[in-house]
Each structure stands twice: as structure tokens, then as C-alpha cells.
Design a protein around this motif. Sequence first.
Motif, PDB file in Angstrom:
ATOM      1  N   ARG A   1       0.976  -1.366   0.246  1.00 33.82           N
ATOM      2  CA  ARG A   1       0.195   0.564   0.015  1.00 33.82           C
ATOM      3  C   ARG A   1       0.880   1.404   0.112  1.00 33.82           C
ATOM      4  NH1 ARG A   1      -3.594  -1.593   4.999  1.00 33.82           N
ATOM      5  NH2 ARG A   1      -1.626  -2.244   5.552  1.00 33.82           N
ATOM      6  N   SER A   2       2.463   1.300   0.985  1.00 33.59           N
ATOM      7  CA  SER A   2       3.072   2.535   0.882  1.00 33.59           C
ATOM      8  C   SER A   2       3.161   2.803  -0.608  1.00 33.59           C
ATOM      9  CB  SER A   2       4.000   2.483   2.019  1.00 33.59           C
ATOM     10  OG  SER A   2       4.561   1.105   1.896  1.00 33.59           O
ATOM     11  N   ALA A   3       4.089   0.948  -0.831  1.00 38.63           N
ATOM     12  CA  ALA A   3       4.784   1.793  -2.509  1.00 38.63           C
ATOM     13  C   ALA A   3       4.128   2.097  -3.164  1.00 38.63           C
ATOM     14  CB  ALA A   3       5.155   0.223  -2.865  1.00 38.63           C
ATOM     15  N   ALA A   4       2.288   1.588  -3.583  1.00 36.90           N
ATOM     16  CA  ALA A   4       1.034   2.170  -4.132  1.00 36.90           C
ATOM     17  C   ALA A   4       1.381   3.348  -4.281  1.00 36.90           C
ATOM     18  CB  ALA A   4      -0.155   1.160  -4.278  1.00 36.90           C
ATOM     19  N   ALA A   5       1.265   3.883  -3.357  1.00 35.72           N
ATOM     20  CA  ALA A   5       1.355   5.601  -2.895  1.00 35.72           C
ATOM     21  C   ALA A   5       2.609   6.207  -3.110  1.00 35.72           C
ATOM     22  CB  ALA A   5       0.794   6.169  -1.483  1.00 35.72           C
ATOM     23  N   ILE A   6       3.508   6.232  -3.268  1.00 42.47           N
ATOM     24  CA  ILE A   6       4.264   6.474  -3.582  1.00 42.47           C
ATOM     25  C   ILE A   6       4.879   5.888  -5.159  1.00 42.47           C
ATOM     26  CG2 ILE A   6       6.969   5.973  -3.558  1.00 42.47           C
ATOM     27  CD1 ILE A   6       5.880   6.983  -1.161  1.00 42.47           C
ATOM     28  N   LEU A   7       4.227   5.101  -6.000  1.00 39.83           N
ATOM     29  CA  LEU A   7       3.918   4.699  -7.246  1.00 39.83           C
ATOM     30  C   LEU A   7       3.737   5.830  -7.520  1.00 39.83           C
ATOM     31  CD1 LEU A   7       3.518   1.224  -7.086  1.00 39.83           C
ATOM     32  CD2 LEU A   7       5.685   2.582  -8.202  1.00 39.83           C
ATOM     33  N   VAL A   8       1.859   6.472  -7.227  1.00 45.51           N
ATOM     34  CA  VAL A   8       1.456   7.686  -7.630  1.00 45.51           C
ATOM     35  C   VAL A   8       2.132   8.722  -7.851  1.00 45.51           C
ATOM     36  CG1 VAL A   8      -0.748   8.669  -6.911  1.00 45.51           C
ATOM     37  CG2 VAL A   8      -0.865   6.556  -6.800  1.00 45.51           C
ATOM     38  N   TRP A   9       2.728   9.119  -6.831  1.00 44.02           N
ATOM     39  CA  TRP A   9       2.927   9.876  -6.528  1.00 44.02           C
ATOM     40  C   TRP A   9       4.792  10.158  -7.649  1.00 44.02           C
ATOM     41  CZ3 TRP A   9       3.258  14.697  -4.728  1.00 44.02           C
ATOM     42  CH2 TRP A   9       4.066  16.085  -4.561  1.00 44.02           C
ATOM     43  N   MET A  10       5.086   9.143  -7.903  1.00 47.33           N
ATOM     44  CA  MET A  10       6.385   9.336  -8.513  1.00 47.33           C
ATOM     45  C   MET A  10       5.904   9.758 -10.031  1.00 47.33           C
ATOM     46  SD  MET A  10       8.412   5.884  -7.055  1.00 47.33           S
ATOM     47  CE  MET A  10      10.595   6.348  -8.139  1.00 47.33           C
ATOM     48  N   CYS A  11       5.032   9.109 -10.551  1.00 45.32           N
ATOM     49  CA  CYS A  11       4.425   9.145 -12.094  1.00 45.32           C
ATOM     50  C   CYS A  11       3.571   9.946 -12.354  1.00 45.32           C
ATOM     51  CB  CYS A  11       3.631   8.172 -12.102  1.00 45.32           C
ATOM     52  SG  CYS A  11       4.412   6.047 -12.294  1.00 45.32           S
ATOM     53  N   SER A  12       2.507  10.566 -11.188  1.00 50.27           N
ATOM     54  CA  SER A  12       2.023  12.225 -11.372  1.00 50.27           C
ATOM     55  C   SER A  12       3.123  13.425 -10.790  1.00 50.27           C
ATOM     56  CB  SER A  12       1.234  11.720 -10.120  1.00 50.27           C
ATOM     57  OG  SER A  12       0.052  11.260 -10.442  1.00 50.27           O
ATOM     58  N   GLU A  13       3.585  13.769  -9.935  1.00 46.10           N
ATOM     59  CA  GLU A  13       4.148  14.342  -9.583  1.00 46.10           C
ATOM     60  C   GLU A  13       6.097  14.456 -10.183  1.00 46.10           C
ATOM     61  OE1 GLU A  13       2.656  17.013  -8.358  1.00 46.10           O
ATOM     62  OE2 GLU A  13       0.996  15.501  -8.658  1.00 46.10           O
ATOM     63  N   ALA A  14       6.561  13.632 -10.699  1.00 43.95           N
ATOM     64  CA  ALA A  14       7.861  13.756 -10.488  1.00 43.95           C
ATOM     65  C   ALA A  14       8.133  12.866 -12.054  1.00 43.95           C
ATOM     66  CB  ALA A  14       8.872  12.807  -9.842  1.00 43.95           C
ATOM     67  N   GLY A  15       7.247  12.597 -12.503  1.00 42.08           N
ATOM     68  CA  GLY A  15       7.373  11.855 -14.569  1.00 42.08           C
ATOM     69  C   GLY A  15       8.196  11.161 -14.434  1.00 42.08           C
ATOM     70  N   TRP A  16       7.793   9.863 -13.695  1.00 44.66           N
ATOM     71  CA  TRP A  16       8.454   8.753 -14.137  1.00 44.66           C
ATOM     72  C   TRP A  16       7.509   7.779 -14.198  1.00 44.66           C
ATOM     73  CZ3 TRP A  16      12.828   5.853 -11.106  1.00 44.66           C
ATOM     74  CH2 TRP A  16      13.299   6.586 -10.284  1.00 44.66           C
ATOM     75  N   THR A  17       7.567   6.928 -15.275  1.00 41.61           N
ATOM     76  CA  THR A  17       6.842   6.091 -15.899  1.00 41.61           C
ATOM     77  C   THR A  17       7.084   4.726 -14.793  1.00 41.61           C
ATOM     78  OG1 THR A  17       8.324   4.503 -16.609  1.00 41.61           O
ATOM     79  CG2 THR A  17       7.743   6.443 -18.379  1.00 41.61           C
TER      80      THR A  17
END
Length: 144
Positions: free
Chosen positions: A57-73
Motif C-alpha cells: 500500500r505504501s509503495a502504491a502511494a509512492i508510485l502514484v506520486w512518482m508518476c504523477s508528480e515526478a515524471g516517472w513511468t
Amino acid sequence: PPLLHVPMRDAFSNEKEVNEGCVEEWSAQLGEALELLRSLRPQGAKVNVSCQMGKNRSAAAILVWMCSEAGWTLENAVEHLRSITALACGNPYLIDAVARFLQVEVDIPLNDAGDEGHWICISPPGTPRNLRDDDADDDDDGTE
């Protein structure tokens, strides 16, 4: 500092329908987590994102941040988190929820177990099975 909480149930079932039913719920909850994180940005807040085990769950929240806000695929973000800890992103249905939220279609493989197989880790290192095997090999008398 305040404790902020976005409730997300952690579920993984042998019944595919149960898991798939969680994807839509999790996708909405990940949106709540992202909005909460975005609200903290203007304050320059330092944020610790955690769940009980700190891997799905925490990884999923971080993934959303990384992709939405930091430009990661999504693919690169998952690979990066797994390079930090192999336990990250082990629930494929949570990855599906992230993909749904991000509106991307990807096929993220399960984490490679190193033996050409794949696995979903649902417990921390030293699983009960491994511990039981170790006990059988080591009976505290110095012999194997």
C-alpha cells in the motif's frame, strides 16, 4: 507533526474476483493519498508514507506520486522501488490499481525470485517456512 491517514485495506486472495474487486476501491484511495501529498507540498513538508508492512500500500502511494508528480513511468518507478527492497510492489492487483488511477496500460511482471521463477512475497524475510527449514538444519549443537 500531524498524523494523516488514508485508510486502505490490504487484501490478497486466492480468489481472482476478490482481488479485482479491490482495484477500483484502491484506485480511488490512491487518488486521496495523492491529493493529501499534494496539499503538503506548499508547506515544504517532509512526509513518511507507511503501511503496516511497508511494501504494497505504501509503495502504491509512492508510485502514484512518482508518476504523477515526478515524471516517472510506472515501469521505471516499480523497478526503482524494487531495487531498494525486493518486497516492494508484490501485490499485482495494487499495481493494477495504480495503473488504473494513472490511466496507463502496462504489464508489470512479478518480482523475479532469482531462480527464473516469479513470486509474490506476502511476509517479510525469514518466512515461517524458511525459519522452520533453518530450525531443522540447526539443532544448536554446532552440527548441521
